[in-house]
Design a protein around this motif. Structure first.
Motif, mmCIF file in Angstrom:
data_model
loop_
_atom_site.group_PDB
_atom_site.id
_atom_site.type_symbol
_atom_site.label_atom_id
_atom_site.label_comp_id
_atom_site.label_asym_id
_atom_site.label_seq_id
_atom_site.Cartn_x
_atom_site.Cartn_y
_atom_site.Cartn_z
ATOM 1 N N ALA A 267 0.830 -1.209 0.000
ATOM 2 C CA ALA A 267 0.000 0.000 0.000
ATOM 3 C C ALA A 267 0.864 1.258 0.000
ATOM 4 O O ALA A 267 0.582 2.218 -0.712
ATOM 5 C CB ALA A 267 -0.929 -0.010 1.210
ATOM 6 N N TYR B 176 -2.336 7.072 1.746
ATOM 7 C CA TYR B 176 -2.446 5.672 2.185
ATOM 8 C C TYR B 176 -3.038 5.667 3.593
ATOM 9 O O TYR B 176 -2.482 6.270 4.515
ATOM 10 C CB TYR B 176 -1.062 5.010 2.166
ATOM 11 C CG TYR B 176 -0.933 3.773 3.033
ATOM 12 C CD1 TYR B 176 -1.964 2.827 3.106
ATOM 13 C CD2 TYR B 176 0.212 3.525 3.783
ATOM 14 C CE1 TYR B 176 -1.852 1.699 3.905
ATOM 15 C CE2 TYR B 176 0.343 2.395 4.583
ATOM 16 C CZ TYR B 176 -0.695 1.499 4.645
ATOM 17 O OH TYR B 176 -0.598 0.387 5.437
ATOM 18 N N ASP C 221 -5.802 0.009 3.416
ATOM 19 C CA ASP C 221 -5.585 -1.418 3.679
ATOM 20 C C ASP C 221 -6.246 -1.840 4.984
ATOM 21 O O ASP C 221 -6.479 -1.032 5.873
ATOM 22 C CB ASP C 221 -4.098 -1.800 3.579
ATOM 23 C CG ASP C 221 -3.297 -1.574 4.849
ATOM 24 O OD1 ASP C 221 -3.861 -1.138 5.857
ATOM 25 O OD2 ASP C 221 -2.087 -1.846 4.820
#
Ligand code: DC
Length: 227
Positions: free
Chosen positions: A23, A34, A130
């Motif tokens: 990521a 992110y 994520d």
């Protein structure tokens, strides 16, 4: 892009599958944000451990959540997590916090609150997010969804190497057991368990380098293929 006005890439998978490294690199290459959602569960777990609260005790954890402010900031593009204005980003990578986070993540009150915060962040930026439930629960409308896996052995070895690099002492066998237990918890909880979204692309990274995984994802994103 469904209801989302920004690009969003959901990246789910079990502990040690390489999500955060992938990521991070993806976000760099695409010049987008992110969001590490595990860090948010870890921050709540850290707060519980600091206060001597059993992470499995739903009622007490819920009270803690009500009395505590959890915030996420991006500083020079990097995510920082705060508990009541204290930056805990550097304190949440120990095994004790990993295990407590997996227990904390069982509670619906925690999941609803953090998922809401995650949606709010994703609505502001082009982002790769994520976690375990991003493609299934947090951002079911994400434009791209990937499910990253790797064998248990490979995942334990990765965590071992990562810990070594970060100066965190650990034993490989302990990490293997820890991963097994967290996999069990993460896949068996009632609300939003770890599960591949039906429309996610599965990538087994056991025999792939970080560059190969990122390259595979980039080819989907750049090629504009929908998940
Ligand atoms: O990705 P991580 O190892 O930092 O996550 C820590 C724990 O948080 C993990 O065992 C399960 C939980 N988690 C979750 O339930 N849902 C997410 N979206 C992210 C993490």
């Amino acid at each position: 892009m469904g209801n989302l006005t920004h690009l969003s890439i959901a990246l789910d998978g079990p502990a040690g599958s390489g999500k955060s490294s992938v990521a991070k690199q993806l976000a760099n290459e695409l010049n987008i944000h992110y969001l590490d959602t595990g860090a948010m569960y870890r921050a709540v777990a850290f707060a519980a451990l600091e206060k001597g609260i059993d992470p499995k005790d739903a009622a007490t954890v819920e009270s803690l959540l009500k009395a505590t402010s959890i915030t996420v900031h991006f500083e020079q593009g990097n995510q920082r997590v705060y508990i009541d204005d204290i930056d805990v980003t550097a304190n949440i990578r120990t095994s004790a916090v990993s295990n407590a986070a997996s227990d904390i993540a069982m509670h619906p009150s925690v999941r609803y609150k953090l998922a809401e915060m995650q949606r709010a962040v994703a609505s502001q930026y082009d982002i790769v997010v994520d976690g375990r439930d991003i493609g299934t629960f947090v951002l079911p409308e994400a434009e791209y969804k990937f499910f990253l896996t790797a064998s248990e052995e490979v995942r334990a070895k990765r965590r071992f190497k990562e810990n070594k690099e970060n100066g965190i002492p650990s034993e490989l066998e302990d990490l293997r057991m820890e991963i097994k237990q967290r996999d069990y918890n993460d896949t068996h909880r009632e609300l939003a368990p770890l599960k591949q979204a039906e429309d996610a692309i599965k990538i087994d990274s056991s025999d792939l380098t970080l560059e190969e995984v990122v390259g595979a994802i980039m080819s989907y994103v750049k090629g504009g293929q929908q998940s």
